[in-house]
Design a protein around this motif. Structure first.
Motif, PDB file in Angstrom:
ATOM      1  N   PHE A 123      20.968  35.191  48.041  1.00  0.00           N
ATOM      2  CA  PHE A 123      20.335  35.652  49.278  1.00  0.00           C
ATOM      3  C   PHE A 123      19.105  34.819  49.630  1.00  0.00           C
ATOM      4  N   GLN A 124      19.215  33.524  49.359  1.00  0.00           N
ATOM      5  CA  GLN A 124      18.130  32.609  49.711  1.00  0.00           C
ATOM      6  C   GLN A 124      18.296  32.058  51.121  1.00  0.00           C
ATOM      7  N   ASN A 125      19.515  32.169  51.691  1.00  0.00           N
ATOM      8  CA  ASN A 125      19.757  31.652  53.034  1.00  0.00           C
ATOM      9  C   ASN A 125      20.915  32.408  53.669  1.00  0.00           C
ATOM     10  N   ASP A 126      21.158  32.139  54.941  1.00  0.00           N
ATOM     11  CA  ASP A 126      22.206  32.856  55.666  1.00  0.00           C
ATOM     12  C   ASP A 126      23.593  32.614  55.080  1.00  0.00           C
ATOM     13  N   GLN A 127      23.870  31.383  54.637  1.00  0.00           N
ATOM     14  CA  GLN A 127      25.195  31.091  54.108  1.00  0.00           C
ATOM     15  C   GLN A 127      25.493  31.921  52.874  1.00  0.00           C
ATOM     16  N   GLN A 128      24.508  32.146  52.050  1.00  0.00           N
ATOM     17  CA  GLN A 128      24.731  32.985  50.873  1.00  0.00           C
ATOM     18  C   GLN A 128      25.037  34.422  51.282  1.00  0.00           C
ATOM     19  N   CYS A 129      24.420  34.898  52.349  1.00  0.00           N
ATOM     20  CA  CYS A 129      24.758  36.232  52.852  1.00  0.00           C
ATOM     21  C   CYS A 129      26.209  36.285  53.319  1.00  0.00           C
ATOM     22  N   ILE A 130      26.626  35.258  54.041  1.00  0.00           N
ATOM     23  CA  ILE A 130      28.005  35.203  54.520  1.00  0.00           C
ATOM     24  C   ILE A 130      28.968  35.185  53.335  1.00  0.00           C
ATOM     25  N   ASP A 131      28.646  34.373  52.322  1.00  0.00           N
ATOM     26  CA  ASP A 131      29.497  34.304  51.135  1.00  0.00           C
ATOM     27  C   ASP A 131      29.602  35.668  50.459  1.00  0.00           C
ATOM     28  N   ALA A 132      28.463  36.355  50.346  1.00  0.00           N
ATOM     29  CA  ALA A 132      28.449  37.655  49.676  1.00  0.00           C
ATOM     30  C   ALA A 132      29.308  38.667  50.418  1.00  0.00           C
ATOM     31  N   ALA A 133      29.176  38.705  51.744  1.00  0.00           N
ATOM     32  CA  ALA A 133      29.971  39.647  52.530  1.00  0.00           C
ATOM     33  C   ALA A 133      31.456  39.307  52.457  1.00  0.00           C
ATOM     34  N   ASP A 134      31.779  38.011  52.537  1.00  0.00           N
ATOM     35  CA  ASP A 134      33.189  37.618  52.495  1.00  0.00           C
ATOM     36  C   ASP A 134      33.834  37.997  51.166  1.00  0.00           C
ATOM     37  N   GLY A 135      33.038  37.987  50.096  1.00  0.00           N
ATOM     38  CA  GLY A 135      33.566  38.385  48.800  1.00  0.00           C
ATOM     39  C   GLY A 135      34.016  39.829  48.770  1.00  0.00           C
ATOM     40  N   ILE A 136      33.347  40.692  49.543  1.00  0.00           N
ATOM     41  CA  ILE A 136      33.757  42.100  49.599  1.00  0.00           C
ATOM     42  C   ILE A 136      35.093  42.217  50.317  1.00  0.00           C
ATOM     43  N   TYR A 137      35.218  41.565  51.455  1.00  0.00           N
ATOM     44  CA  TYR A 137      36.468  41.638  52.206  1.00  0.00           C
ATOM     45  C   TYR A 137      37.631  41.070  51.403  1.00  0.00           C
ATOM     46  N   ALA A 138      37.376  39.962  50.695  1.00  0.00           N
ATOM     47  CA  ALA A 138      38.459  39.288  49.980  1.00  0.00           C
ATOM     48  C   ALA A 138      39.129  40.210  48.979  1.00  0.00           C
ATOM     49  N   ARG A 139      38.381  41.149  48.423  1.00  0.00           N
ATOM     50  CA  ARG A 139      38.960  42.067  47.429  1.00  0.00           C
ATOM     51  C   ARG A 139      40.016  42.975  48.033  1.00  0.00           C
ATOM     52  N   LEU A 140      39.959  43.164  49.341  1.00  0.00           N
ATOM     53  CA  LEU A 140      40.975  43.990  49.982  1.00  0.00           C
ATOM     54  C   LEU A 140      42.368  43.400  49.856  1.00  0.00           C
ATOM     55  N   ALA A 141      42.444  42.073  49.746  1.00  0.00           N
ATOM     56  CA  ALA A 141      43.749  41.410  49.707  1.00  0.00           C
ATOM     57  C   ALA A 141      44.401  41.460  48.342  1.00  0.00           C
ATOM     58  N   GLN A 142      43.678  41.902  47.332  1.00  0.00           N
ATOM     59  CA  GLN A 142      44.251  41.937  45.999  1.00  0.00           C
ATOM     60  C   GLN A 142      45.398  42.940  45.930  1.00  0.00           C
ATOM     61  N   GLU A 143      46.309  42.710  44.997  1.00  0.00           N
ATOM     62  CA  GLU A 143      47.444  43.629  44.825  1.00  0.00           C
ATOM     63  C   GLU A 143      46.995  45.071  44.683  1.00  0.00           C
ATOM     64  N   SER A 144      45.915  45.287  43.941  1.00  0.00           N
ATOM     65  CA  SER A 144      45.510  46.651  43.632  1.00  0.00           C
ATOM     66  C   SER A 144      44.748  47.309  44.769  1.00  0.00           C
ATOM     67  N   CYS A 145      44.547  46.598  45.870  1.00  0.00           N
ATOM     68  CA  CYS A 145      43.849  47.197  46.995  1.00  0.00           C
ATOM     69  C   CYS A 145      44.820  47.396  48.156  1.00  0.00           C
ATOM     70  N   MET A 146      44.947  46.425  49.035  1.00  0.00           N
ATOM     71  CA  MET A 146      45.873  46.564  50.152  1.00  0.00           C
ATOM     72  C   MET A 146      47.281  46.086  49.814  1.00  0.00           C
ATOM     73  N   GLY A 147      47.500  45.620  48.621  1.00  0.00           N
ATOM     74  CA  GLY A 147      48.815  45.156  48.208  1.00  0.00           C
ATOM     75  C   GLY A 147      49.691  46.282  47.702  1.00  0.00           C
ATOM     76  N   ARG A 148      50.686  45.924  46.909  1.00  0.00           N
ATOM     77  CA  ARG A 148      51.702  46.896  46.500  1.00  0.00           C
ATOM     78  C   ARG A 148      51.153  47.986  45.595  1.00  0.00           C
ATOM     79  N   GLU A 149      50.116  47.701  44.779  1.00  0.00           N
ATOM     80  CA  GLU A 149      49.665  48.694  43.813  1.00  0.00           C
ATOM     81  C   GLU A 149      49.230  49.988  44.509  1.00  0.00           C
ATOM     82  N   PHE A 150      48.493  49.848  45.598  1.00  0.00           N
ATOM     83  CA  PHE A 150      48.041  51.024  46.335  1.00  0.00           C
ATOM     84  C   PHE A 150      49.228  51.810  46.903  1.00  0.00           C
TER      85      PHE A 150
END
Length: 553
Positions: free
Chosen positions: A38-65
């Motif tokens: 969180f030293q700059n805006d890009q790090q904030c963007i990276d941090a937020a994108d990491g949360i969304y990316a977890r939705l694509a995992q099998e155990s989230c929006m994939g078959r496991e759920f």
């Protein structure tokens, strides 16, 4: 000595985030720590994108759920699996899908969001204000914390005991990763979720304020849409919350301009220009790229494709429509738009890798049908070259704006709220809007609970925008007698399947009978099945601090 739960963040250094030039174009950027992030805006963007990316995992929006949907009667397993306990109401909580969804929702979801919120609030206190991007990231973290909390709360909480949750920013001296206390009731969890969503709505941009590269991020209307769902689930325990559902859906229309898309099939199209209809409230913009551990796209579309894809693509064939949902959709007439768009039946024509084919299936467990809602991406002669299908079939991802909550879902919740509050005339108007869009005749009279059950089941079939299995559970527990009887009929019976004399012949005669993969034990509904029990390893590692709902002890 303090005990630490396995799902808590043991050290910030174990987290990885994404960096992207465009939203959800994912590549790992190493391990952040509290001192260097969180030293700059890009790090904030990276941090937020990491949360969304977890939705694509099998155990989230994939078959496991989606395995959880087996306890209702809309799907059958297309291949023999080890998770039949999820379909026979004999689950233990230790099934891989339950264990993984629970762990990821906490560790990769809520705790990650907690870290972002605490870090940015600390920075705001130190600097006096946040940049525009930092403020947006803060809103995204509040939104996603609420969403992950909601996923856990409704699946594990009851009126007698809520779920473990802590807001890091409210812990004096800083959170030390100790096991969070469980709320006294899930209604306390819902109140916290609503609070986070209200904060997110105030902070986040409107959807229209995003440029093309950032569409898909949380926005004001998304927060209100998830509020509507939260209040609807809360209403199971406190019927006064139905009025809040109505207020939220009214706001979606009147303040944020949400409504039904003009064309039902466009909701599942791979064309980017069709992603952002007025029906869009929030979803995962699956871009047709890789899934796996990195995030990027939703693989469910390939998971429900015919196993081996008739030699063209590595479909997994794991979920197939039951005869029950086909029969329910058929009530609106043979060949109706929702039925054709949602289910492939023997002999039905469809486009696949540039060919017009007639559906048939010889693979695995027979069901006589295949989910059709997500097949548009496979239509071109070379869908991989078109960018609509990922070129590694081990992760059978396609391009689709995967609906997590859409306005059609919210409109149906408002219709339910109107029925629950004695305004059947207004419910009729909402249900007829759904039917008119699908080119179906208006209801012949004032809407009933049976109409609501039918429309919600048929409109949202095979979508994670609606948890149909939990709809049945909440109706079985707290629904009005008419819809309660319909829900209990599903929860106390096996799904049926079509059985063909010659599975290679689309014109072969068929019979309807029990689903062949499991026959016994028969499902027997008990109110304890309203929730799942926690994974035993989490209870063990908590030294007893994590407690199952009373009915599971």
């Amino acid at each position: 000595m303090k005990k630490y739960i396995a799902i808590a963040i043991a050290a910030l250094g174990v987290l990885s985030f994404s960096a992207c030039d465009r939203f959800l174009d994912y590549s790992s950027q190493g391990a952040p720590t509290a001192d260097n992030y969180f030293q700059n805006d890009q790090q904030c963007i990276d941090a937020a994108d990491g949360i969304y990316a977890r939705l694509a995992q099998e155990s989230c929006m994939g078959r496991e759920f989606y395995w959880e949907q087996g306890c209702a009667n809309d799907i059958v397993w297309g291949r023999t699996r080890s998770f039949n306990t999820l379909a026979t109401l004999s689950y233990t909580g230790d099934e891989g899908p339950l264990r993984d969804v629970f762990g990821n929702a906490y560790k990769e979801g809520m705790n990650r969001c907690n870290w972002i919120i605490q870090s940015l609030l600390d920075k705001q206190e130190e600097k006096g204000e946040l940049t525009t991007v930092e403020n947006r990231t803060l809103g995204e973290a509040y939104f996603m914390r609420a969403y992950w909390h909601f996923i856990i709360a409704y699946r594990y909480g009851t009126k007698d005991l809520g779920v473990p949750f802590v807001a890091y920013e409210k812990v004096e001296g800083g959170y030390n990763n100790e096991i969070p206390e469980q709320s006294a009731t899930v209604m306390d969890d819902y109140a916290q979720i609503i609070s986070d969503l209200e904060t997110a709505e105030k902070i986040l941009p409107a959807f229209e304020e995003y440029d093309a590269a950032n569409r898909g991020r949380a926005h004001k209307a998304a927060a209100v849409a998830v509020m509507a769902k939260t209040y609807a689930y809360w209403a199971m325990w406190d019927s006064s919350q139905w009025s809040n559902v109505i207020t939220c859906v009214n706001k979606l229309e009147q303040t944020y301009g949400r409504g039904l898309a003009d064309n039902y099939t466009d909701l599942f199209a791979p064309d980017f220009e069709k992603f952002w209809t007025k029906e869009y409230c929030w979803g995962y913009p699956s871009n047709g790229g890789p899934s796996g551990g990195g995030g990027g796209s939703i693989e469910f579309t390939g998971v429900c494709l015919e196993n081996k894809g008739w030699g063209k693509f590595n479909g997994w064939g794991q979920f197939k429509p039951s005869y029950d949902i086909y029969e329910e959709m058929l009530k609106d007439g043979a060949g109706n738009e929702r039925l054709v768009a949602s289910i492939l039946e023997y002999g039905q024509e469809f486009e696949f890798f540039g060919e017009t084919r007639r559906f048939w299936s010889t693979s695995d467990v027979e069901a006589g049908f295949m989910i059709n809602k997500y097949m548009q991406a496979f239509a071109p002669e070379d869908p991989i070259a078109a960018g609509w299908v990922y070129d590694n079939a081990d992760w059978p991802c396609t391009r689709i704006n995967w609906p997590i909550v859409r306005f059609g879902d919210c409109l149906l919740l408002r219709a339910e709220a109107y029925l629950a509050t004695g305004e059947a005339g207004k419910a009729t108007t909402d249900l007829n809007r759904i039917r008119t869009r699908a080119h179906l005749a208006a209801l012949p009279g004032v809407a009933t609970w049976t109409d609501l059950y039918h429309e919600r089941r048929c409109e949202l079939a095979f979508e994670l925008s609606s948890d149909h299995a939990y709809d049945c559970k909440r109706w079985a527990y707290a629904g009005e007698a008419e819809i309660k009887a319909l829900a209990l009929a599903e929860l106390n019976s096996h799904p049926r399947a079509r059985h063909y004399e010659d599975r290679s012949d689309p014109n072969s005669a068929f019979s309807v009978g029990p689903y062949e993969d499991y026959q016994t034990p028969a499902k027997v509904w008990n109110e304890k099945f309203m929730t799942f029990p926690y994974p035993s390893q989490q209870i063990s590692k908590s030294a007893g601090k994590l407690q199952n709902p009373p009915s599971w002890r």
